[in-house]
Design a protein around this motif. Structure first.
Motif, PDB file in Angstrom:
ATOM      1  N   GLU A 264      -8.237  15.390 -13.965  1.00 15.33           N
ATOM      2  CA  GLU A 264      -6.727  14.986 -14.634  1.00 15.33           C
ATOM      3  C   GLU A 264      -5.582  15.305 -13.926  1.00 15.33           C
ATOM      4  N   ARG A 265      -5.716  16.139 -12.900  1.00 13.63           N
ATOM      5  CA  ARG A 265      -4.448  16.725 -12.334  1.00 13.63           C
ATOM      6  C   ARG A 265      -4.303  15.608 -11.294  1.00 13.63           C
ATOM      7  N   PHE A 266      -4.995  14.597 -11.022  1.00 12.46           N
ATOM      8  CA  PHE A 266      -4.716  13.631 -10.079  1.00 12.46           C
ATOM      9  C   PHE A 266      -4.585  12.287 -10.663  1.00 12.46           C
ATOM     10  N   LEU A 267      -4.169  12.239 -12.038  1.00 10.19           N
ATOM     11  CA  LEU A 267      -4.100  10.877 -12.568  1.00 10.19           C
ATOM     12  C   LEU A 267      -3.056   9.909 -11.826  1.00 10.19           C
ATOM     13  N   GLY A 268      -1.981  10.755 -10.977  1.00 13.85           N
ATOM     14  CA  GLY A 268      -1.071   9.764 -10.635  1.00 13.85           C
ATOM     15  C   GLY A 268      -1.613   9.102  -9.373  1.00 13.85           C
ATOM     16  N   THR A 269      -2.472   9.763  -8.685  1.00 15.54           N
ATOM     17  CA  THR A 269      -3.138   9.288  -7.533  1.00 15.54           C
ATOM     18  C   THR A 269      -3.993   7.989  -8.092  1.00 15.54           C
ATOM     19  N   MET A 270      -4.996   8.427  -9.095  1.00 11.92           N
ATOM     20  CA  MET A 270      -5.661   7.446  -9.629  1.00 11.92           C
ATOM     21  C   MET A 270      -4.930   5.900  -9.819  1.00 11.92           C
ATOM     22  N   LEU A 271      -3.683   5.997 -10.556  1.00  9.24           N
ATOM     23  CA  LEU A 271      -2.899   4.979 -10.994  1.00  9.24           C
ATOM     24  C   LEU A 271      -2.365   4.454  -9.747  1.00  9.24           C
ATOM     25  N   ALA A 272      -2.063   5.095  -8.472  1.00 14.69           N
ATOM     26  CA  ALA A 272      -1.772   4.404  -7.239  1.00 14.69           C
ATOM     27  C   ALA A 272      -2.725   3.726  -6.663  1.00 14.69           C
ATOM     28  N   GLY A 273      -3.829   4.022  -6.908  1.00 11.22           N
ATOM     29  CA  GLY A 273      -5.096   3.396  -6.608  1.00 11.22           C
ATOM     30  C   GLY A 273      -5.485   2.000  -7.150  1.00 11.22           C
TER      31      GLY A 273
ATOM     32  N   MET B  43     -12.711 -11.756   0.854  1.00 11.03           N
ATOM     33  CA  MET B  43     -12.773 -10.290   0.604  1.00 11.03           C
ATOM     34  C   MET B  43     -12.146 -10.173  -0.692  1.00 11.03           C
ATOM     35  N   HIS B  44     -12.677  -9.064  -1.498  1.00  7.29           N
ATOM     36  CA  HIS B  44     -12.211  -8.539  -2.701  1.00  7.29           C
ATOM     37  C   HIS B  44     -11.969  -7.177  -2.715  1.00  7.29           C
ATOM     38  N   VAL B  45     -11.387  -6.740  -3.591  1.00  5.64           N
ATOM     39  CA  VAL B  45     -11.234  -5.082  -3.725  1.00  5.64           C
ATOM     40  C   VAL B  45     -11.415  -4.890  -5.060  1.00  5.64           C
ATOM     41  N   VAL B  46     -12.207  -3.849  -5.437  1.00  2.00           N
ATOM     42  CA  VAL B  46     -12.423  -3.185  -6.826  1.00  2.00           C
ATOM     43  C   VAL B  46     -12.076  -1.567  -6.636  1.00  2.00           C
ATOM     44  N   ALA B  47     -11.527  -1.138  -7.650  1.00  2.00           N
ATOM     45  CA  ALA B  47     -11.367   0.224  -7.812  1.00  2.00           C
ATOM     46  C   ALA B  47     -12.337   0.987  -8.620  1.00  2.00           C
ATOM     47  N   THR B  48     -12.611   2.375  -8.498  1.00  2.00           N
ATOM     48  CA  THR B  48     -13.378   3.009  -9.176  1.00  2.00           C
ATOM     49  C   THR B  48     -12.525   3.584 -10.375  1.00  2.00           C
ATOM     50  N   ALA B  49     -13.236   4.054 -11.486  1.00  2.00           N
ATOM     51  CA  ALA B  49     -12.448   4.834 -12.715  1.00  2.00           C
ATOM     52  C   ALA B  49     -13.513   5.714 -13.085  1.00  2.00           C
ATOM     53  N   GLY B  50     -12.870   6.760 -13.768  1.00  2.00           N
ATOM     54  CA  GLY B  50     -13.827   7.455 -14.568  1.00  2.00           C
ATOM     55  C   GLY B  50     -13.611   8.769 -14.509  1.00  2.00           C
ATOM     56  N   HIS B  51     -14.364   9.784 -15.381  1.00  2.00           N
ATOM     57  CA  HIS B  51     -14.225  11.213 -15.639  1.00  2.00           C
ATOM     58  C   HIS B  51     -14.646  11.670 -14.235  1.00  2.00           C
TER      59      HIS B  51
END
Ligand SMILES: Nc1nc2c(ncn2[C@@H]2O[C@H](COP(=O)(O)OP(=O)(O)OP(=O)(O)O)[C@@H](O)[C@H]2O)c(=O)[nH]1
Ligand SMILES: [Mg+2]
Length: 607
Positions: free
Chosen positions: A63-72, A1-9
């Motif tokens: 942008e307000r959820f950058l912290g959540t993005m980083l946690a993911g 199994m693999h895990v990939v995160a998303t990213a982007g505007h």
């Protein structure tokens, strides 16, 4: 199994793609569906053409959820970077990219989506250029064309155009990921925690390496917890190796916070003080001195406030608001929590150089410390993703560590220790040897009637934590006699020196088979000659008529410490390959030197 995160505007179509690829809904909250916006991390999974299973951690772009993005993204090894064809490169595209650069991301796939709304070429060209500039130098072998850069695919999440191609590209991306070590120490950063009626507390996270099994005892904020149940992708499992998404049931435990971690006991150092080396991002030349005094440190799913103390050059000391389980080489993301929204708020990445740094009070100490750490860095100088930090680096900076300390720092020794559980930097060890000779000499001058220095006094003089280290440092011309270290004196008469050399040759082959009285007589070594040889430091007197090589006692103690404790005389005799004639007085000698301890008539143990 693999895990990939998303990213982007924000609104560029990340969740739409995850939905199209998996048939699952990553936006689970009512509020998310109402606002058409990702707020919390989303989880979904699918099978790839190769049969590999792939789980997504879908992050918010706002942008307000950058912290959540980083946690993911924090614990995830690869990213699907999404850019909308109709909007092109946007502020959070840039901010996410800078964050991924700071985290040292090595595996990335660019997806230009919403291609039904506009010609994707300009967005594709610009995004590819920017991703390659920021991540290119670090990327592991490029999984997708163009060779040497970030792979790219054009799709539409609405019409489904390009999705088969995207699946193949994801297959190539995960096919290029390194296989994590299932034996690695577990650190599961919690990204979600909730209560389930009837089964208690459940925490979820991305397990990057190591293995979690039902029944394991792990630490949560330093406290032991038991793994009561385990799931991966909604299936109950007894054991799950990383990389994986896992849900762990910790029945009865209070609800932990995102950013805490479940870790293998003894496998990590909980620390609130770290020395790090700052790596600039986003093409800036972030000098450590230009960092704000206070910033937010992101590691895994944790976000912790930190006070910054520049030490010199790019080396800074961070005092964290709470202890975090870390290894040498861990990559931290440094972020300015107070800056203007419109600016890029990710300041830099930072590699952990020390998880147990010494206090720095003396003037000039910070600068010396920075120089020491820089000089000890693995070459090439740019540390990356934890690789390159090994036992040698830890010992160059700490000089002396126990096996358990090394493990908690994340560096695994392959060779046995210098002495028992102790590992010593080779350069430092040589220097200690010289200092011991000098200390014994000084002691002799200060105590003319008692010229041999007690081991304990030598331990003090050298500032060593364990007398076994001192004993191991005793080498000719020094000798160890009944718990004291004597400086050897030269000048044996030539016939005696020749005879002694003969004994030494024989002992070199079988170090614990002391010559018999008959052999000593043959060589002309009577009581007086032996006493002179012992005084000269050429031989070690164990008892009347029993001599060994200087240092044989330390060597014996070392060999005996590997026996199951306690041990008997005959076990000791076998371990040392000798007879009772030698073993009995040698053990008594070790008792006197404090290297072994007699427990009863039969048993002893090493101290
Ligand atoms: N026409 C068209 N619309 C799309 C496409 N992909 C997404 N959308 C629309 O774009 C909007 C945003 O899509 P999301 O998938 O929620 O975007 P997101 O990147 O997950 O947004 P955040 O999670 O809030 O950052 C929605 O209205 C989607 O229907 C596409 O390929 N074509
Ligand atoms: Mg979304």
């Amino acid at each position: 199994m693999h895990v990939v995160a998303t990213a982007g505007h924000v609104d560029h179509g990340k969740s739409t793609l995850v939905r199209a690829l998996t048939g699952m809904e990553p936006d689970r909250l009512d509020e998310e569906r109402r606002r058409g916006l990702t707020i919390e991390l989303g989880y979904a999974w699918t099978g790839l053409p190769s049969g590999e299973r792939l789980a997504f951690v879908d992050v918010p772009g706002h942008e307000r959820f950058l912290g959540t993005m980083l946690a993911g993204v924090g614990p995830v090894p690869a990213v699907m970077f999404v850019v909308a064809a109709d909007e092109g490169w946007m502020p959070q595209s840039e901010e996410h990219l800078v964050a991924l650069e700071a985290l040292g991301l090595r595996h990335c796939l660019l997806v230009v989506t919403r291609s039904d709304l506009a010609d994707p070429t300009p967005a594709l060209d610009e995004s590819r250029t920017r991703l390659n500039a920021a991540l290119g130098p670090r990327l592991d072998a490029a999984p997708v064309e163009p060779v040497g850069g970030v792979g790219a695919v054009v799709v539409s999440g609405r019409t489904g155009e390009g999705l088969p191609e995207l699946r193949r590209a994801l297959d190539r991306l995960v096919g290029g990921l390194p296989r994590p070590d299932p034996g690695a120490e577990v650190r599961l950063w919690i990204d979600r925690a909730f209560s389930v009626t009837g089964s208690g507390t459940v925490v979820t996270g991305t397990l990057p390496a190591g293995t979690v099994s039902v029944g394991d005892e792990l630490l949560l904020a330093g406290e032991p917890v038991r793994v009561r149940g385990l799931e991966s992708l909604k299936e109950a499992r007894d054991t799950v190796p990383g990389v994986a998404r896992v849900a762990v049931n910790l029945r009865g435990h209070h609800l932990p916070d995102r950013g805490q971690a479940l870790v293998t006991p003894g496998g990590w150092t909980y620390t609130d003080l770290v020395d790090v080396r700052v790596a600039p991002v986003g093409g800036q030349r972030q000098e450590a001195a230009g960092l704000p005094r206070r910033l937010t440190v992101h590691v895994g799913s944790a976000a912790v406030t930190a006070e910054v103390r520049p030490l010199g050059g790019r080396v800074v000391r961070l005092r964290l608001a709470r202890p975090v389980p870390l290894h040498l080489g861990d990559v931290l993301l440094l972020r300015d929590p107070g800056r203007d929204r419109s600016e890029v708020r990710v300041l830099a990445g930072a590699s952990v150089l020390d998880v147990r740094p010494p206090s720095l009070r003396r003037r000039g100490a910070p600068r010396e410390r920075a120089a020491l750490l820089e000089a000890a860095l693995p070459k090439p100088a740019e540390p990356d993703g934890g690789s390159g930090f090994g036992v040698a680096f830890a010992l160059r900076t700490h000089r002396l560590l126990r096996a358990g300390d090394l493990r908690a720092m994340g560096v695994v020794p392959e060779a046995p220790g210098t002495v028992g559980e102790w590992y010593v930097d080779p350069e430092h060890w040589a220097e200690l040897g010289g200092r011991l000779v000098a200390a014994v000499g000084r002691y002799g001058e200060g105590h003319p009637l008692e010229p041999a220095m007690p081991v304990e006094a030598a331990r003090h003089a050298l500032g060593l934590p364990d007398r076994r280290l001192v004993v191991a440092l005793v080498r000719p011309p020094l000798t160890l006699v009944a718990g004291r270290i004597a400086a050897g004196r030269a000048g044996l008469p030539a016939p005696v020196a020749r005879a002694v050399a003969g004994v030494r040759r024989e002992l070199a082959e079988r170090p614990f088979q002391a010559p018999e009285a008959k052999r000593l007589a043959e060589l002309g070594l009577g009581t007086r000659e032996l006493a002179a040889a012992v005084r000269a430091g050429s031989l070690l007197r164990v008892t009347d008529g029993i001599v060994l090589l200087p240092g044989a006692d330390a060597r014996a103690a070392e060999l005996l410490s590997r026996l199951p404790q306690p041990f008997t005389v005959s076990q000791a005799g076998r371990a040392l390959d000798t007879t009772r004639r030698v073993a009995v007085p040698l053990l008594e000698h070790l008792d006197r030197a404090g290297l072994t301890e007699r427990l009863d008539d039969v048993h002893r143990r090493c101290t």
